[in-house]
Design a protein around this motif. Structure first.
Motif, PDB file in Angstrom:
ATOM      1  N   ILE A   1      -4.449 -79.992 -10.947  1.00  0.00           N
ATOM      2  CA  ILE A   1      -3.987 -79.874 -12.348  1.00  0.00           C
ATOM      3  C   ILE A   1      -5.183 -79.663 -13.277  1.00  0.00           C
ATOM      4  CG2 ILE A   1      -2.953 -81.155 -14.265  1.00  0.00           C
ATOM      5  CD1 ILE A   1      -1.084 -82.449 -12.187  1.00  0.00           C
ATOM      6  N   HIS A   2      -6.271 -80.416 -13.019  1.00  0.00           N
ATOM      7  CA  HIS A   2      -7.475 -80.235 -13.833  1.00  0.00           C
ATOM      8  C   HIS A   2      -8.023 -78.814 -13.688  1.00  0.00           C
ATOM      9  CE1 HIS A   2      -8.650 -84.753 -14.323  1.00  0.00           C
ATOM     10  NE2 HIS A   2      -7.499 -84.451 -14.873  1.00  0.00           N
ATOM     11  N   ALA A   3      -7.964 -78.269 -12.488  1.00  0.00           N
ATOM     12  CA  ALA A   3      -8.433 -76.899 -12.278  1.00  0.00           C
ATOM     13  C   ALA A   3      -7.575 -75.907 -13.060  1.00  0.00           C
ATOM     14  CB  ALA A   3      -8.421 -76.564 -10.787  1.00  0.00           C
ATOM     15  N   ILE A   4      -6.238 -76.132 -13.037  1.00  0.00           N
ATOM     16  CA  ILE A   4      -5.326 -75.242 -13.783  1.00  0.00           C
ATOM     17  C   ILE A   4      -5.586 -75.340 -15.279  1.00  0.00           C
ATOM     18  CG2 ILE A   4      -2.902 -74.837 -14.375  1.00  0.00           C
ATOM     19  CD1 ILE A   4      -2.206 -75.772 -11.507  1.00  0.00           C
ATOM     20  N   VAL A   5      -5.791 -76.567 -15.782  1.00  0.00           N
ATOM     21  CA  VAL A   5      -6.100 -76.757 -17.214  1.00  0.00           C
ATOM     22  C   VAL A   5      -7.402 -76.050 -17.566  1.00  0.00           C
ATOM     23  CG1 VAL A   5      -6.722 -78.468 -18.969  1.00  0.00           C
ATOM     24  CG2 VAL A   5      -4.819 -78.918 -17.409  1.00  0.00           C
ATOM     25  N   SER A   6      -8.409 -76.158 -16.687  1.00  0.00           N
ATOM     26  CA  SER A   6      -9.687 -75.489 -16.934  1.00  0.00           C
ATOM     27  C   SER A   6      -9.496 -73.979 -17.011  1.00  0.00           C
ATOM     28  CB  SER A   6     -10.678 -75.835 -15.827  1.00  0.00           C
ATOM     29  OG  SER A   6     -10.904 -77.229 -15.769  1.00  0.00           O
ATOM     30  N   LEU A   7      -8.702 -73.423 -16.086  1.00  0.00           N
ATOM     31  CA  LEU A   7      -8.450 -71.985 -16.095  1.00  0.00           C
ATOM     32  C   LEU A   7      -7.722 -71.565 -17.368  1.00  0.00           C
ATOM     33  CD1 LEU A   7      -7.407 -71.467 -12.362  1.00  0.00           C
ATOM     34  CD2 LEU A   7      -9.553 -70.781 -13.446  1.00  0.00           C
ATOM     35  N   TYR A   8      -6.789 -72.391 -17.825  1.00  0.00           N
ATOM     36  CA  TYR A   8      -6.059 -72.068 -19.060  1.00  0.00           C
ATOM     37  C   TYR A   8      -6.996 -72.058 -20.271  1.00  0.00           C
ATOM     38  CZ  TYR A   8      -2.943 -72.492 -23.041  1.00  0.00           C
ATOM     39  OH  TYR A   8      -2.317 -72.293 -24.239  1.00  0.00           O
ATOM     40  N   ILE A   9      -7.876 -73.056 -20.364  1.00  0.00           N
ATOM     41  CA  ILE A   9      -8.831 -73.113 -21.488  1.00  0.00           C
ATOM     42  C   ILE A   9      -9.742 -71.892 -21.459  1.00  0.00           C
ATOM     43  CG2 ILE A   9     -10.748 -74.412 -22.488  1.00  0.00           C
ATOM     44  CD1 ILE A   9      -9.407 -76.966 -21.422  1.00  0.00           C
ATOM     45  N   LEU A  10     -10.186 -71.511 -20.264  1.00  0.00           N
ATOM     46  CA  LEU A  10     -11.043 -70.327 -20.142  1.00  0.00           C
ATOM     47  C   LEU A  10     -10.282 -69.065 -20.526  1.00  0.00           C
ATOM     48  CD1 LEU A  10     -12.902 -71.183 -16.816  1.00  0.00           C
ATOM     49  CD2 LEU A  10     -13.816 -71.260 -19.135  1.00  0.00           C
ATOM     50  N   TYR A  11      -9.013 -68.995 -20.168  1.00  0.00           N
ATOM     51  CA  TYR A  11      -8.186 -67.844 -20.556  1.00  0.00           C
ATOM     52  C   TYR A  11      -8.060 -67.759 -22.074  1.00  0.00           C
ATOM     53  CZ  TYR A  11      -3.973 -65.182 -21.570  1.00  0.00           C
ATOM     54  OH  TYR A  11      -3.084 -64.299 -22.104  1.00  0.00           O
ATOM     55  N   VAL A  12      -7.806 -68.885 -22.726  1.00  0.00           N
ATOM     56  CA  VAL A  12      -7.708 -68.908 -24.195  1.00  0.00           C
ATOM     57  C   VAL A  12      -9.021 -68.454 -24.819  1.00  0.00           C
ATOM     58  CG1 VAL A  12      -7.416 -70.408 -26.219  1.00  0.00           C
ATOM     59  CG2 VAL A  12      -5.929 -70.688 -24.225  1.00  0.00           C
ATOM     60  N   ALA A  13     -10.143 -68.878 -24.237  1.00  0.00           N
ATOM     61  CA  ALA A  13     -11.449 -68.485 -24.773  1.00  0.00           C
ATOM     62  C   ALA A  13     -11.686 -66.984 -24.615  1.00  0.00           C
ATOM     63  CB  ALA A  13     -12.560 -69.272 -24.082  1.00  0.00           C
ATOM     64  N   LEU A  14     -11.223 -66.414 -23.504  1.00  0.00           N
ATOM     65  CA  LEU A  14     -11.442 -64.991 -23.260  1.00  0.00           C
ATOM     66  C   LEU A  14     -10.614 -64.110 -24.188  1.00  0.00           C
ATOM     67  CD1 LEU A  14     -11.623 -64.836 -19.350  1.00  0.00           C
ATOM     68  CD2 LEU A  14     -13.473 -64.382 -20.966  1.00  0.00           C
ATOM     69  N   VAL A  15      -9.388 -64.519 -24.506  1.00  0.00           N
ATOM     70  CA  VAL A  15      -8.525 -63.688 -25.361  1.00  0.00           C
ATOM     71  C   VAL A  15      -8.751 -63.973 -26.833  1.00  0.00           C
ATOM     72  CG1 VAL A  15      -6.752 -63.512 -23.582  1.00  0.00           C
ATOM     73  CG2 VAL A  15      -6.603 -65.351 -25.267  1.00  0.00           C
ATOM     74  N   SER A  16      -9.552 -64.985 -27.150  1.00  0.00           N
ATOM     75  CA  SER A  16      -9.813 -65.304 -28.555  1.00  0.00           C
ATOM     76  C   SER A  16     -10.894 -64.387 -29.112  1.00  0.00           C
ATOM     77  CB  SER A  16     -10.237 -66.766 -28.709  1.00  0.00           C
ATOM     78  OG  SER A  16     -11.447 -67.012 -28.019  1.00  0.00           O
ATOM     79  N   ASP A  17     -11.028 -64.399 -30.436  1.00  0.00           N
ATOM     80  CA  ASP A  17     -11.998 -63.547 -31.119  1.00  0.00           C
ATOM     81  C   ASP A  17     -13.348 -64.249 -31.164  1.00  0.00           C
ATOM     82  OD1 ASP A  17     -12.324 -62.138 -34.464  1.00  0.00           O
ATOM     83  OD2 ASP A  17     -13.192 -61.560 -32.554  1.00  0.00           O
ATOM     84  N   GLN A  18     -14.125 -64.101 -30.087  1.00  0.00           N
ATOM     85  CA  GLN A  18     -15.440 -64.731 -30.021  1.00  0.00           C
ATOM     86  C   GLN A  18     -16.492 -63.685 -29.678  1.00  0.00           C
ATOM     87  OE1 GLN A  18     -16.086 -68.708 -28.671  1.00  0.00           O
ATOM     88  NE2 GLN A  18     -14.000 -68.899 -27.905  1.00  0.00           N
TER      89      GLN A  18
END
Length: 550
Positions: free
Chosen positions: A144-161
């Motif tokens: 579950i922690h791995a899935i949460v980490s992947l989700y946070i990384l996905y949000v960071a990649l699609v965000s305007d940074q």
């Protein structure tokens, strides 16, 4: 041999830790990461230690320590991902509690191992072991922690940074995928298929090492933790101003990329202001004198740079430490566009000023034209006195005003006697002159507030506000007398011409119309009444006044 694999991987992690210490500036965030990196080393070390001790108690201790470390490691990993990717919206108490509490509870279950629900020994030791439900709960939390980490990384990649941040996120994503894949392989091959396959050591440890390598690449390439260096370099290199830092001997300490169009200086070169500043620049002598003789003071100058053809603004300021000057910072700003905009603005202001003057002139002409049009709308073109329309408007206002204030007033309707005979004998031009001369005498006799209007042809009407019947008769007698005694000289007529007037006088003690819609009809009745009085005056022989009351 199996124990050596984990030992080698642990040693690799240790070397990476030493490399980080040796290659980067140590900040507080570094210290946190180093603690995190140390925890990554615990897993392969524990896997090695389990196989090197014979005492089951120590073996069980290392098994528990490895899995507690794994639970804390994945939780800390999520925290690091949030910080480095900039997704601080996940740093909420509820989210962190949902992550830490299950990991803490599962770790507590691992430590207590009630009834062997976490792990049971095989053949009296824990080198080979059987896992229970707490193990699977622990593994589920790790996944579950791995899935949460992947989700946070996905949000960071699609965000305007910035691209730099996204590059870091990609390396972390690869690291997470590596450790997750190797963990799942380790569980599948060495736990699920334990009865069918020999134990293959080092899967999870290898995943941790690969993820650490990706993290190290991120640190080394993008200087993730070197906040001071990043901030300093970003500020210096991304500024539009050219920046030159000198020591107290006028040697270049630092120079940024924006200065290259103006100078080819390098770090360590001696700087000479006179080499950059052209002698033709305005106030160049005063600026150089201040620069050379008063280094503790700031100075500024603008000039046209001959090589680049740009307008440059140079600002010099001392760098002081404990009130002692240790150097200078010189900024070069390209103000070419600013100068162009100022010149264009001044030009536009000149054009606007000229247009404003033209508009003011046109406005004045329109004002005068409107005044003439307004005067033409309310005055008689021949005599210059008011016309009947204007008098009617004024009387309607008086009718409406009389609803609050009852004041006496009077109307006098005047007709020039035998005016047709004047036209027939002397002509229409002479008739016009007689009308204008009569109006002139009437205006000279009347008071300032009285209103004289041409009623039509040779007829005129006078409104006397605030005038009772006796006052109105006195004014009428004066008008009649002045007209009768007036001798008018007319072109092409040998003798002066004089006329008389007949008048109907209507005294109004109080306007009776109480509603605005009744005013027009009421005034029409008043005009009819005063017209009848004028008719009576002419019928009785002319050159007389016939008064009536309204």
């Amino acid at each position: 041999m199996g124990s050596c694999v984990d030992l080698i991987l642990c040693f690799i992690l240790f070397l990476l830790l030493i490399y980080i210490f040796a290659s980067v500036t140590i900040t507080k965030l570094h210290k946190v990461y180093l603690a995190f990196h140390f925890s990554m080393m615990l897993w392969p070390y524990c896997q090695f230690a389990i196989k090197t001790v014979d005492n089951p108690v120590y073996q069980l201790f290392y098994v528990k320590l490895a899995f507690v470390d794994a639970a804390m490691l994945t939780t800390g990993w999520i925290f690091f991902i949030i910080l480095i990717s900039g997704q601080t919206q996940f740093l909420k108490r509820k989210i962190l509690m949902l992550l830490f509490i299950p990991a803490f509870i599962s770790s507590l279950g691992v430590v207590l191992n009630p009834n062997g629900w976490f792990v049971l020994p095989v053949n009296g030791g824990y080198v080979e072991r059987i896992y229970g439900p707490i193990f699977w709960i622990n593994i589920s939390i790790l996944i579950i922690h791995a899935i949460v980490s992947l989700y946070i990384l996905y949000v960071a990649l699609v965000s305007d940074q910035a691209d730099r941040i996204k590059n870091q996120v990609m390396y972390m994503l690869k690291g997470i995928l590596a450790v997750t894949v190797f963990l799942l392989l380790d569980i599948f091959l060495n736990v699920v298929l334990d009865d069918y396959l020999p134990v293959i050591p080092g899967f999870t440890s290898l995943g941790i090492v690969i993820s650490a390598i990706f993290f190290l690449i991120t640190i080394q390439q993008d200087k993730v933790f070197d906040i001071v260096t990043i901030a300093h370099q970003d500020i210096i290199d991304t500024m539009e101003y050219g920046i030159l830092v000198l020591d107290d001997q006028e040697r270049v300490v630092e120079i940024n990329q924006a200065l290259h169009p103006y100078s080819v200086l390098k770090t360590g070169d001696r700087f000479h202001m006179e080499d950059i500043l052209p002698e033709s620049a305005e106030h160049a002598g005063l600026f150089l004198h201040k620069y050379l003789n008063r280094p503790d003071e700031s100075a500024e100058i603008e000039f046209l740079h001959q090589d680049s053809g740009l307008y440059i603004s140079i600002h010099v300021a001392p760098i002081k430490v404990s009130a002692v000057r240790v150097g200078r910072i010189i900024t070069f700003q390209n103000i070419t566009e600013l100068r162009r905009l100022i010149d264009e603005t001044n030009h536009q202001n000149t054009i606007l000023q000229e247009r404003n003057e033209s508009l003011i002139k046109v406005q004045e002409e329109l004002f005068q034209t409107n005044r003439k049009l307004m005067k033409m709308a309310i005055t008689d073109s021949l005599t210059g006195c008011y016309n009947r329309h204007y008098l009617t408007q004024q009387l309607e206002k008086e009718v409406n005003r009389s609803r609050d204030y009852a004041l006496p007033s009077a109307l006098i309707l005047i007709d020039i006697d035998f005016f047709k005979a004047v036209n027939d004998r002397y002509g229409h031009l002479a008739g016009d002159a007689v009308i204008c001369g009569t109006v002139e005498v009437l205006q000279q006799t009347l008071r300032q507030d009285d209103i004289l209007a041409r009623y039509g042809g040779e007829e005129f009407i006078i409104y006397l506000p605030g005038t009772d019947e006796a006052q109105a008769l006195a004014i009428a007698e004066q008008l009649k007398s002045n007209i009768e005694s007036n001798k008018m000289s007319i072109d092409n007529i040998d003798h002066p011409v004089s006329v008389t007037i007949s008048m109907g006088l209507l005294s109004v003690s109080d306007f009776k119309a109480r509603q605005p819609k009744e005013a027009s009809a009421y005034l029409s009745d008043l005009f009819k009444t005063v017209d009848q009085a004028l008719y009576a005056a002419k019928h009785q022989g002319r050159n007389r006044i016939v008064p009536v009351r309204g």
